[in-house]
Design a protein around this motif. Structure first.
Motif, PDB file in Angstrom:
ATOM      1  N   ASP A  57       4.468   6.262   6.781  1.00  0.00           N
ATOM      2  CA  ASP A  57       4.910   7.635   6.547  1.00  0.00           C
ATOM      3  C   ASP A  57       5.945   7.698   5.431  1.00  0.00           C
ATOM      4  OD1 ASP A  57       3.258   8.379   8.602  1.00  0.00           O
ATOM      5  OD2 ASP A  57       4.870   8.778  10.044  1.00  0.00           O
ATOM      6  N   SER A  58       6.862   6.730   5.425  1.00  0.00           N
ATOM      7  CA  SER A  58       7.908   6.745   4.392  1.00  0.00           C
ATOM      8  C   SER A  58       7.327   6.462   3.012  1.00  0.00           C
ATOM      9  CB  SER A  58       9.006   5.726   4.732  1.00  0.00           C
ATOM     10  OG  SER A  58       8.532   4.392   4.614  1.00  0.00           O
TER      11      SER A  58
ATOM     12  N   LEU B 198       5.022  10.887  -2.868  1.00  0.00           N
ATOM     13  CA  LEU B 198       4.775  12.283  -3.185  1.00  0.00           C
ATOM     14  C   LEU B 198       5.932  12.918  -3.946  1.00  0.00           C
ATOM     15  CD1 LEU B 198       2.898  13.714  -0.070  1.00  0.00           C
ATOM     16  CD2 LEU B 198       1.979  12.977  -2.276  1.00  0.00           C
ATOM     17  N   ARG B 199       7.122  12.367  -3.820  1.00  0.00           N
ATOM     18  CA  ARG B 199       8.247  12.897  -4.604  1.00  0.00           C
ATOM     19  C   ARG B 199       7.968  12.785  -6.102  1.00  0.00           C
ATOM     20  NH1 ARG B 199      11.620  10.130  -0.567  1.00  0.00           N
ATOM     21  NH2 ARG B 199      12.379  11.706   0.893  1.00  0.00           N
TER      22      ARG B 199
ATOM     23  N   LYS C 136      -0.850  10.341   5.368  1.00  0.00           N
ATOM     24  CA  LYS C 136      -0.198   9.608   6.459  1.00  0.00           C
ATOM     25  C   LYS C 136      -1.215   9.196   7.513  1.00  0.00           C
ATOM     26  CE  LYS C 136       4.403  11.624   5.871  1.00  0.00           C
ATOM     27  NZ  LYS C 136       5.455  12.514   6.420  1.00  0.00           N
TER      28      LYS C 136
ATOM     29  N   ALA D  64       0.224  15.498   2.433  1.00  0.00           N
ATOM     30  CA  ALA D  64       1.089  14.503   3.065  1.00  0.00           C
ATOM     31  C   ALA D  64       0.530  14.081   4.420  1.00  0.00           C
ATOM     32  CB  ALA D  64       2.504  15.058   3.222  1.00  0.00           C
ATOM     33  N   ALA D  65       0.113  15.052   5.226  1.00  0.00           N
ATOM     34  CA  ALA D  65      -0.425  14.745   6.551  1.00  0.00           C
ATOM     35  C   ALA D  65      -1.718  13.936   6.441  1.00  0.00           C
ATOM     36  CB  ALA D  65      -0.666  16.023   7.336  1.00  0.00           C
TER      37      ALA D  65
ATOM     38  N   VAL E 171       4.371   7.405   1.964  1.00  0.00           N
ATOM     39  CA  VAL E 171       3.796   8.675   1.526  1.00  0.00           C
ATOM     40  C   VAL E 171       4.893   9.625   1.040  1.00  0.00           C
ATOM     41  CG1 VAL E 171       2.547  10.745   2.262  1.00  0.00           C
ATOM     42  CG2 VAL E 171       1.771   8.490   3.017  1.00  0.00           C
ATOM     43  N   ASP E 172       5.970   9.732   1.802  1.00  0.00           N
ATOM     44  CA  ASP E 172       7.053  10.646   1.421  1.00  0.00           C
ATOM     45  C   ASP E 172       7.655  10.268   0.067  1.00  0.00           C
ATOM     46  OD1 ASP E 172       6.772  12.127   3.742  1.00  0.00           O
ATOM     47  OD2 ASP E 172       8.278  10.977   4.848  1.00  0.00           O
ATOM     48  N   HIS E 173       7.895   8.980  -0.145  1.00  0.00           N
ATOM     49  CA  HIS E 173       8.472   8.525  -1.413  1.00  0.00           C
ATOM     50  C   HIS E 173       7.504   8.739  -2.577  1.00  0.00           C
ATOM     51  CE1 HIS E 173      11.535   6.639   1.103  1.00  0.00           C
ATOM     52  NE2 HIS E 173      12.235   6.402  -0.001  1.00  0.00           N
TER      53      HIS E 173
ATOM     54  N   ASP F 241      -3.162  19.869   3.709  1.00  0.00           N
ATOM     55  CA  ASP F 241      -1.820  19.265   3.809  1.00  0.00           C
ATOM     56  C   ASP F 241      -1.937  17.826   3.323  1.00  0.00           C
ATOM     57  OD1 ASP F 241       0.594  18.076   4.560  1.00  0.00           O
ATOM     58  OD2 ASP F 241       0.749  19.213   6.425  1.00  0.00           O
TER      59      ASP F 241
ATOM     60  N   GLU G 119      -1.731  20.870  -5.747  1.00  0.00           N
ATOM     61  CA  GLU G 119      -0.809  20.149  -4.869  1.00  0.00           C
ATOM     62  C   GLU G 119      -0.178  18.945  -5.561  1.00  0.00           C
ATOM     63  OE1 GLU G 119      -2.347  20.269  -0.427  1.00  0.00           O
ATOM     64  OE2 GLU G 119      -3.933  19.574  -1.766  1.00  0.00           O
TER      65      GLU G 119
END
Length: 212
Positions: free
Chosen positions: A198-199, A205-206, A103, A99-100, A201-203, A97, A163
């Motif tokens: 966390d944000s 990975l997009r 983070k 993202a995990a 990483v989310d941004h 994973d 991934e």
């Protein structure tokens, strides 16, 4: 009667060196880098200032070695707690994973940057490295580069697992993760928190994940 043993100069030197390291780190945290002096470090460590000048050319060099030594000790302690080697303690996990995993590591980076024991010397060495290129190069080579390579390794593994897009450059991609944290930490614009990590990483990975 047992023969008299000469003092162990190497052990005495190690004790003095550690005392100087601890004194430099403590003073930078208490009074700041500008007000930290060789004389102050010597007095705090209980040694003569000539002892310091014999081993280091400047207070920046003292702080650099002290900081690297502290980082190495923390790594060893983390490795012992984890029951593994020093490299395993700081390797980015690969649980499948991405993202995990990212983070988890960025949250640990936030904790480290917010740790008073780490923050003051890191800021001092970052600033000093700008005006002292050899010191800056040493800081990058001995501390930053090994950490950045962990991201390269993890992102390449993610590419091989499908991934992450095949066309991304892991070296550029890692900056999407590290640079925002560094920017916020350096400028103190907003709090550096786990939620922010966390944000990021989310941004990031997009832009890194395979496109539909």
């Amino acid at each position: 009667m047992s023969p008299h043993k000469a003092p162990d100069s190497s052990r005495r030197s190690d004790r003095s060196r550690r005392a100087i390291h601890d004194a430099a780190l403590a003073l930078v945290g208490e009074v700041g880098y500008t007000r930290t002096t060789i004389e102050g470090i010597a007095a705090r460590a209980g040694v003569g200032k000539q002892t310091i000048y014999r081993w280091w050319p400047s207070k920046a060099a003292v702080l650099m070695e002290a900081f690297l030594d502290m980082s190495a000790r923390r790594s060893a302690e983390a490795a012992e707690a984890a029951g593994g080697g020093g490299e395993a303690a700081y390797a980015i996990p690969d649980t499948g994973d991405l993202a995990a995993d990212l983070k988890l590591v960025l949250r640990a980076t936030v904790d480290e940057l917010n740790d008073p024991a780490m923050e003051a010397p890191t800021r001092a060495l970052t600033a000093e490295g700008i005006i002292d290129p050899p010191l800056g190069a040493q800081f990058v080579e001995n501390l930053l580069e090994p950490q950045l390579q962990l991201y390269v390794t993890r992102l390449r593994a993610a590419q091989e697992a499908g991934e992450v897009r095949e066309d991304i450059d892991p070296r550029v991609a890692l900056e999407l993760l590290i640079a925002p944290l560094t920017h916020r930490w350096l400028l103190r614009t907003l709090p550096l928190t786990h939620a922010y990590a966390d944000s990021v990483v989310d941004h990031a990975l997009r832009g890194l994940l395979p496109r539909p």
